[in-house]
Design an enzyme around this catalytic site. Structure first.
Site, PDB file in Angstrom:
ATOM      1  N   LYS A   1      -5.143   3.835  -2.697  1.00  0.00           N
ATOM      2  CA  LYS A   1      -4.489   3.182  -1.568  1.00  0.00           C
ATOM      3  C   LYS A   1      -5.381   3.158  -0.321  1.00  0.00           C
ATOM      4  CE  LYS A   1      -0.709   1.985  -3.645  1.00  0.00           C
ATOM      5  NZ  LYS A   1      -0.446   0.557  -3.917  1.00  0.00           N
TER       6      LYS A   1
ATOM      7  N   TYR B   1      -4.289   8.590  -6.551  1.00  0.00           N
ATOM      8  CA  TYR B   1      -3.383   7.601  -5.956  1.00  0.00           C
ATOM      9  C   TYR B   1      -3.744   7.404  -4.484  1.00  0.00           C
ATOM     10  CZ  TYR B   1       0.823   5.260  -4.339  1.00  0.00           C
ATOM     11  OH  TYR B   1       1.699   4.364  -3.761  1.00  0.00           O
TER      12      TYR B   1
ATOM     13  N   SER C   1       0.866  -1.171   0.000  1.00  0.00           N
ATOM     14  CA  SER C   1       0.000   0.000   0.000  1.00  0.00           C
ATOM     15  C   SER C   1       0.909   1.228   0.000  1.00  0.00           C
ATOM     16  CB  SER C   1      -0.922  -0.035   1.225  1.00  0.00           C
ATOM     17  OG  SER C   1      -1.741   1.098   1.278  1.00  0.00           O
TER      18      SER C   1
END
Length: 274
Positions: A152, A148, A134
């Site tokens: 995650k 992004y 992660s």
């Protein structure tokens, strides 16, 4: 006893570095990548201990086929390192639909497809360790990385949930949460959105300036021993921050979050209604 390690995104960066570390100590590695030519050097050195396979994690059917090949070849899978992913840089408003969808498709859905394909193997064995790469940006955010960050955050929720569903079967999960490292993640592997909205110029400049310090970026080689230790530990952590920026940053974030929770405690409790 040697382990069978399945690593996605193994052509460069963390994936290749960790694959070589496992091979060096005698483990067997199934290494997948979109371009397996990048693994030729490992094949030359380690021969039958490495199984290079072409894989696009966005292709769910292909993922299941590859997992079957790995199990047939090595007889089992002890550890999955779900590593494939990339960074998308730019402001959220400037991100196109195609860029947003592909970021989620690879970072989130790709991780989901691989986990779904490997879990039946782990269940059959009554053992296995799912390690998900992660980011500390799955716990907090930075500007210029909105999609992004979101991918995650989603991965964090996914793997934490899987961990609660499979623990009774002898299956373990670990979320690896690195800060920025000097890999291709922010270089050749990254994608940039457009930058034509002038109002965001100060945000872009501040982000660029914050990234210039060499101390910001961790040394990828320093992650090898922690990964080996986690794989070898019979009771691995559910989460592990990698890098001092991640540690100090998250310590500060969670300290402030706890303060905010306590400051609004009465409002929160009153909102329950009884």
């Amino acid at each position: 006893m040697s382990k069978v390690i399945f690593i996605t995104g193994a052509s460069k960066g963390f994936g290749k570095l960790w694959a070589e570390a496992f091979l060096k100590r005698g483990d067997k590695v199934a290494a997948t990548a979109r371009n397996t030519e990048a693994l030729n050097d490992l094949v030359s050195t380690y021969g039958e201990n490495i199984l290079p396979l072409t894989l696009d994690v966005n292709n769910r059917e292909e993922v299941h086929t590859i997992v079957q090949k790995i199990e047939q070849h090595f007889g089992r899978i002890d550890v999955l390192i779900n590593n494939a992913g990339y960074g998308l840089f730019g402001t959220t408003e400037e991100t196109t639909e195609a860029q947003a969808r592909l970021q989620m498709e690879t970072n989130f859905f790709g991780s989901l497809w691989v986990a779904q394909a490997v879990l039946p193997v782990f269940r059959k064995q009554k053992s296995g360790h799912l390690i998900q790469v992660s980011s500390f940006l799955g716990l907090t955010t930075l500007p210029m990385l909105g999609l992004y960050n979101a991918s995650k955050f989603a991965v964090e929720g996914l793997i934490e949930t899987i961990g609660s569903e499979v623990a009774h079967l002898g299956i373990k999960t670990t979320l690896i949460e690195p800060n920025g490292y000097a890999t291709d993640w922010a270089g050749a592997s990254a994608i940039q959105t457009s930058s034509d909205i002038a109002d965001y110029a100060p945000v872009r400049e501040a982000f660029s300036n914050s990234s210039e310090s060499a101390d910001t970026w961790g040394k990828p080689e320093a992650t090898v021993q922690p990964i080996l230790s986690i794989v070898d530990n019979p009771n691995p952590p559910q989460r592990l921050l990698l890098g001092k920026m991640a540690y100090y940053g998250m310590h500060q974030v969670y300290t402030q979050r706890l303060k905010d929770i306590e400051a609004w405690k009465e409002v929160s409790i009153a909102a329950h209604g009884h």
